[in-house]
Design a protein around this motif. Structure first.
Motif, PDB file in Angstrom:
ATOM      1  N   LYS A  78       0.838  -1.201   0.000  1.00 21.15           N
ATOM      2  CA  LYS A  78       0.000   0.000   0.000  1.00 21.15           C
ATOM      3  C   LYS A  78       0.873   1.251   0.000  1.00 21.15           C
ATOM      4  O   LYS A  78       0.626   2.206  -0.740  1.00 21.15           O
ATOM      5  CB  LYS A  78      -0.929  -0.013   1.215  1.00 21.15           C
ATOM      6  CG  LYS A  78      -1.838   1.184   1.308  1.00 21.15           C
ATOM      7  CD  LYS A  78      -2.745   1.095   2.520  1.00 21.15           C
ATOM      8  CE  LYS A  78      -3.616   2.333   2.632  1.00 21.15           C
ATOM      9  NZ  LYS A  78      -4.479   2.277   3.810  1.00 21.15           N
ATOM     10  N   ILE A  79       1.912   1.227   0.810  1.00 21.25           N
ATOM     11  CA  ILE A  79       2.828   2.362   0.883  1.00 21.25           C
ATOM     12  C   ILE A  79       3.580   2.515  -0.441  1.00 21.25           C
ATOM     13  O   ILE A  79       3.749   3.628  -0.955  1.00 21.25           O
ATOM     14  CB  ILE A  79       3.799   2.202   2.067  1.00 21.25           C
ATOM     15  CG1 ILE A  79       3.011   2.313   3.372  1.00 21.25           C
ATOM     16  CG2 ILE A  79       4.924   3.227   2.014  1.00 21.25           C
ATOM     17  CD1 ILE A  79       3.767   1.856   4.596  1.00 21.25           C
ATOM     18  N   THR A  81       2.537   1.613  -3.347  1.00 23.13           N
ATOM     19  CA  THR A  81       1.578   2.078  -4.344  1.00 23.13           C
ATOM     20  C   THR A  81       1.345   3.574  -4.206  1.00 23.13           C
ATOM     21  O   THR A  81       1.277   4.301  -5.196  1.00 23.13           O
ATOM     22  CB  THR A  81       0.252   1.300  -4.207  1.00 23.13           C
ATOM     23  OG1 THR A  81       0.521  -0.094  -4.350  1.00 23.13           O
ATOM     24  CG2 THR A  81      -0.747   1.711  -5.254  1.00 23.13           C
ATOM     25  N   LYS A  82       1.240   4.036  -2.978  1.00 24.70           N
ATOM     26  CA  LYS A  82       1.053   5.474  -2.744  1.00 24.70           C
ATOM     27  C   LYS A  82       2.258   6.255  -3.258  1.00 24.70           C
ATOM     28  O   LYS A  82       2.109   7.299  -3.899  1.00 24.70           O
ATOM     29  CB  LYS A  82       0.818   5.750  -1.266  1.00 24.70           C
ATOM     30  CG  LYS A  82       0.574   7.215  -0.972  1.00 24.70           C
ATOM     31  CD  LYS A  82       0.214   7.435   0.470  1.00 24.70           C
ATOM     32  CE  LYS A  82       0.283   8.874   0.829  1.00 24.70           C
ATOM     33  NZ  LYS A  82      -0.834   9.650   0.844  1.00 24.70           N
ATOM     34  N   ALA A  83       3.438   5.751  -3.007  1.00 25.93           N
ATOM     35  CA  ALA A  83       4.652   6.414  -3.491  1.00 25.93           C
ATOM     36  C   ALA A  83       4.686   6.414  -5.016  1.00 25.93           C
ATOM     37  O   ALA A  83       5.083   7.409  -5.638  1.00 25.93           O
ATOM     38  CB  ALA A  83       5.894   5.732  -2.926  1.00 25.93           C
ATOM     39  N   ALA A  85       2.059   6.360  -7.003  1.00 29.57           N
ATOM     40  CA  ALA A  85       1.051   7.327  -7.450  1.00 29.57           C
ATOM     41  C   ALA A  85       1.608   8.741  -7.354  1.00 29.57           C
ATOM     42  O   ALA A  85       1.412   9.561  -8.264  1.00 29.57           O
ATOM     43  CB  ALA A  85      -0.220   7.187  -6.620  1.00 29.57           C
ATOM     44  N   GLN A  86       2.326   9.044  -6.292  1.00 30.04           N
ATOM     45  CA  GLN A  86       2.912  10.375  -6.131  1.00 30.04           C
ATOM     46  C   GLN A  86       3.943  10.637  -7.220  1.00 30.04           C
ATOM     47  O   GLN A  86       4.007  11.729  -7.783  1.00 30.04           O
ATOM     48  CB  GLN A  86       3.543  10.529  -4.748  1.00 30.04           C
ATOM     49  CG  GLN A  86       4.027  11.927  -4.485  1.00 30.04           C
ATOM     50  CD  GLN A  86       2.899  12.939  -4.498  1.00 30.04           C
ATOM     51  OE1 GLN A  86       1.928  12.789  -3.787  1.00 30.04           O
ATOM     52  NE2 GLN A  86       3.022  13.969  -5.315  1.00 30.04           N
TER      53      GLN A  86
END
Length: 104
Positions: A78-79, A81-83, A85-86
């Protein structure tokens, strides 16, 4: 200079796509590592139940424990994926900013 928003949007979409492609392989590899790390434990658990060495209650309790282990490991994805996306957003915005500056 001209500013072709349609071309800029296509370039932004390409930048997003490129950023996601670069990181997706890492996420997929990590997911495989998670599954492989649990392989032996799950195999032993399944075999113990099939041999009757543990009953349904123990089996269910151990399955819940395995779920929690995998869930905790998936939080890392999840982390990631967030990175990712950023990174994709940053790449797209960079394309836009460069296009505007070039048109000035």
């Amino acid at each position: 200079m001209s500013f072709d928003i349609d071309q800029v949007l296509r370039d932004m979409a390409d930048a997003i796509s490129d950023a996601v492609k670069e990181g997706a392989g890492d996420i997929k590899a990590f997911a495989k590592e998670i599954v492989n790390a649990e392989k032996d434990s799950l195999k032993e658990l399944g075999e113990a139940r099939l041999r009757g060495e543990i009953d349904d209650a123990v089996f269910e309790r151990e399955i819940e424990r395995e779920k929690k282990v995998v869930e905790a490991e998936l939080l890392a994805i999840k982390i990631m994926t967030k990175a990712l996306a950023q990174k994709a957003v940053n790449a797209a915005i960079e394309v836009f900013v460069k296009a505007v500056k070039a048109a000035i």
